[in-house]
Enzyme design. Structure first.
Site, PDB file in Angstrom:
ATOM      1  N   TYR A 279       0.842  -1.207   0.000  1.00 54.29           N
ATOM      2  CA  TYR A 279       0.000   0.000   0.000  1.00 54.29           C
ATOM      3  C   TYR A 279       0.873   1.253   0.000  1.00 54.29           C
ATOM      4  CZ  TYR A 279      -3.160   3.490   2.178  1.00 54.29           C
ATOM      5  OH  TYR A 279      -3.879   4.612   2.482  1.00 54.29           O
ATOM      6  N   SER A 280       1.876   1.293   0.906  1.00 51.89           N
ATOM      7  CA  SER A 280       2.750   2.470   0.993  1.00 51.89           C
ATOM      8  C   SER A 280       3.456   2.711  -0.335  1.00 51.89           C
ATOM      9  CB  SER A 280       3.817   2.278   2.072  1.00 51.89           C
ATOM     10  OG  SER A 280       3.225   2.145   3.322  1.00 51.89           O
TER      11      SER A 280
ATOM     12  N   ILE B 177      -8.288   7.527   9.632  1.00 53.86           N
ATOM     13  CA  ILE B 177      -9.663   8.014   9.494  1.00 53.86           C
ATOM     14  C   ILE B 177     -10.630   6.869   9.811  1.00 53.86           C
ATOM     15  CG2 ILE B 177     -11.281   9.227   7.940  1.00 53.86           C
ATOM     16  CD1 ILE B 177      -8.565  10.693   8.271  1.00 53.86           C
TER      17      ILE B 177
HETATM   18  P1  NDP Z   1     -12.799   2.481   1.728  1.00 55.39           P
HETATM   19  O1  NDP Z   1     -12.281   1.081   1.738  1.00 55.39           O
HETATM   20  O2  NDP Z   1     -13.885   2.854   2.660  1.00 55.39           O
HETATM   21  O3  NDP Z   1     -13.282   2.838   0.257  1.00 55.39           O
HETATM   22  C1  NDP Z   1     -12.553   2.394  -0.840  1.00 55.39           C
HETATM   23  C2  NDP Z   1     -13.370   2.659  -2.069  1.00 55.39           C
HETATM   24  O4  NDP Z   1     -12.650   2.155  -3.205  1.00 55.39           O
HETATM   25  C3  NDP Z   1     -14.723   1.961  -2.040  1.00 55.39           C
HETATM   26  O5  NDP Z   1     -15.684   2.785  -2.637  1.00 55.39           O
HETATM   27  C4  NDP Z   1     -14.481   0.720  -2.878  1.00 55.39           C
HETATM   28  O6  NDP Z   1     -15.717   0.322  -3.427  1.00 55.39           O
HETATM   29  C5  NDP Z   1     -13.505   1.254  -3.932  1.00 55.39           C
HETATM   30  N1  NDP Z   1     -12.703   0.197  -4.528  1.00 55.39           N
HETATM   31  C6  NDP Z   1     -12.019  -0.790  -3.899  1.00 55.39           C
HETATM   32  N2  NDP Z   1     -11.429  -1.598  -4.791  1.00 55.39           N
HETATM   33  C7  NDP Z   1     -11.750  -1.105  -6.023  1.00 55.39           C
HETATM   34  C8  NDP Z   1     -11.462  -1.518  -7.343  1.00 55.39           C
HETATM   35  N3  NDP Z   1     -10.721  -2.613  -7.610  1.00 55.39           N
HETATM   36  N4  NDP Z   1     -11.961  -0.801  -8.372  1.00 55.39           N
HETATM   37  C9  NDP Z   1     -12.736   0.299  -8.139  1.00 55.39           C
HETATM   38  N5  NDP Z   1     -13.047   0.750  -6.906  1.00 55.39           N
HETATM   39  C10 NDP Z   1     -12.563   0.037  -5.854  1.00 55.39           C
HETATM   40  O7  NDP Z   1     -11.497   3.432   1.879  1.00 55.39           O
HETATM   41  P2  NDP Z   1     -11.292   4.797   2.677  1.00 55.39           P
HETATM   42  O8  NDP Z   1     -12.476   5.656   2.512  1.00 55.39           O
HETATM   43  O9  NDP Z   1     -10.773   4.463   4.015  1.00 55.39           O
HETATM   44  O10 NDP Z   1     -10.069   5.406   1.859  1.00 55.39           O
HETATM   45  C11 NDP Z   1     -10.260   6.364   0.836  1.00 55.39           C
HETATM   46  C12 NDP Z   1      -8.893   6.919   0.460  1.00 55.39           C
HETATM   47  O11 NDP Z   1      -8.297   7.507   1.612  1.00 55.39           O
HETATM   48  C13 NDP Z   1      -7.928   5.865  -0.048  1.00 55.39           C
HETATM   49  O12 NDP Z   1      -7.165   6.360  -1.126  1.00 55.39           O
HETATM   50  C14 NDP Z   1      -7.035   5.606   1.147  1.00 55.39           C
HETATM   51  O13 NDP Z   1      -5.754   5.148   0.793  1.00 55.39           O
HETATM   52  C15 NDP Z   1      -6.989   6.994   1.762  1.00 55.39           C
HETATM   53  N6  NDP Z   1      -6.611   6.966   3.176  1.00 55.39           N
HETATM   54  C16 NDP Z   1      -7.473   6.440   4.095  1.00 55.39           C
HETATM   55  C17 NDP Z   1      -7.096   6.363   5.428  1.00 55.39           C
HETATM   56  C18 NDP Z   1      -7.982   5.808   6.492  1.00 55.39           C
HETATM   57  O14 NDP Z   1      -7.516   5.688   7.647  1.00 55.39           O
HETATM   58  N7  NDP Z   1      -9.224   5.485   6.200  1.00 55.39           N
HETATM   59  C19 NDP Z   1      -5.764   6.841   5.863  1.00 55.39           C
HETATM   60  C20 NDP Z   1      -4.972   7.383   4.815  1.00 55.39           C
HETATM   61  C21 NDP Z   1      -5.393   7.446   3.521  1.00 55.39           C
HETATM   62  P3  NDP Z   1     -16.072  -1.140  -3.982  1.00 55.39           P
HETATM   63  O15 NDP Z   1     -15.587  -2.120  -2.971  1.00 55.39           O
HETATM   64  O16 NDP Z   1     -17.541  -1.065  -4.146  1.00 55.39           O
HETATM   65  O17 NDP Z   1     -15.352  -1.229  -5.289  1.00 55.39           O
END
Ligand code: NDP
Length: 287
Positions: free
Chosen positions: A177-178, A212
């Site tokens: 991921y990093s 988050i």
């Molecule tokens: P979530 O896991 O809640 O959401 C991820 C989203 O990506 C979902 O809508 C999921 O929907 C979609 N997704 C996953 N796989 C795929 C795929 N193969 N193709 C298309 N869509 C996909 O993540 P967060 O809200 O926690 O994170 C959002 C962003 O924030 C990310 O970039 C994350 O790295 C970043 N972030 C989050 C942190 C945290 O602590 N939450 C910390 C630091 C950064 P579906 O499964 O329906 O496809």
């Protein structure tokens, strides 16, 4: 160390305070949000809806996207639609952008937020997993940016890249991921330089987030991270504010992201130690 750090904090505060956000800035704007079925992306969709934007949402799970679109319309979105599919496939990433062209007639903001599933633990040596994650978390961001650029140039719009502290400093237990998040910084920070050279008025906001409270993050890390997660709706709003103000980088929350990163150039090993000390680690066998 204290006096230069204080100077830097004051300079940054002055820089950040120079303009203020108004929700009208996003009214009527045509925005793509990826990863909008859950978490921070879903919350960004709701904030944009309240501000009266046109939203085009994407993720894989159609049923969830249908609910998010319905809620966006209730909240006042100028329009709300979704396209479902996987970002493992660059053709799908390009298709989403073409859809924006077809249904919105252009694009003002591209919010790249989706993230593929990975594991939380020591690097297991699975190179194929790293490749797949790079495709989802990095290459699809590149593909969407490339396809969207003609529309963004025309609207003098914005690209928002959702990254992490793990994309600025080495983090244990999330090695693949990093790596994908560091790649985003390299690509988009270099692209920003080229935009400046070519006088391309498209802003790039790189968002550096701490922990988050989304379901995925809490499930993966709440037991081992010795800190409380920040609220996802507030995080989503801060990202949109930073994007509307065309910030170069956005740090949320500031105290757990920007401040520790000030140590990176002058005391990198101390920063590494502070990162490791956030984890409740099990005793190492034989130690
Ligand atoms: P979530 O896991 O809640 O959401 C991820 C989203 O990506 C979902 O809508 C999921 O929907 C979609 N997704 C996953 N796989 C795929 C795929 N193969 N193709 C298309 N869509 C996909 O993540 P967060 O809200 O926690 O994170 C959002 C962003 O924030 C990310 O970039 C994350 O790295 C970043 N972030 C989050 C942190 C945290 O602590 N939450 C910390 C630091 C950064 P579906 O499964 O329906 O496809």
């Amino acid at each position: 160390i204290l006096i230069p750090s204080l100077g830097l904090v004051l300079a940054f505060w002055f820089y950040s305070a120079r303009d203020t956000f108004k929700p009208e800035m996003l009214r009527g704007k045509r925005v793509i949000v990826t990863g909008a079925s859950t978490g921070i992306g879903e919350q960004m969709a709701y904030h944009l809806a309240r501000m009266g934007s046109h939203v085009l949402l994407t993720a894989r799970t159609e049923a969830r996207l249908q609910n998010v679109v319905r809620r966006c319309l209730e909240l006042g979105a100028a329009s709300a639609r979704f396209v479902s599919g996987t970002m493992e496939d660059t053709a799908f990433a390009q298709h989403v952008v073409r859809e924006a062209q077809a249904v919105l007639g252009g694009l003002d903001m591209l919010i790249l937020n989706h993230v593929g599933a990975s594991y939380f633990g020591f690097f297991d040596g699975d190179v194929e997993h790293v490749r797949k994650l790079l495709e989802i978390n990095f290459l699809s961001y590149v593909a969407m940016t490339t396809s969207a650029l003609p529309m963004l140039k025309e609207s003098e719009g914005s690209i928002v890249v959702v990254s992490s502290m793990a994309g600025k400093v080495g983090f244990p237990f999330t090695v693949p991921y990093s790596a994908t998040k560091f790649a985003l910084d390299g690509f988009f920070s270099s692209l920003r330089q080229e935009f400046a050279i070519q006088s391309i008025n498209v802003s790039i906001t790189l968002c550096i987030l701490g922990f988050i409270d989304t379901e995925r993050a809490v499930r993966a890390a709440a037991e081992v991270l010795a800190e409380r997660p920040a609220p996802r709706d507030e995080c989503a709003l801060e990202i949109l504010k930073g994007a509307a103000l065309r910030r170069r980088e956005l740090y949320y929350r500031y105290s757990s992201t920007r401040l520790p990163l000030l140590l990176r150039d002058c005391a990198a090993e101390l920063l590494d130690y502070l990162v490791r000390s956030r984890y409740r680690l099990p005793a190492t066998p034989g130690a």
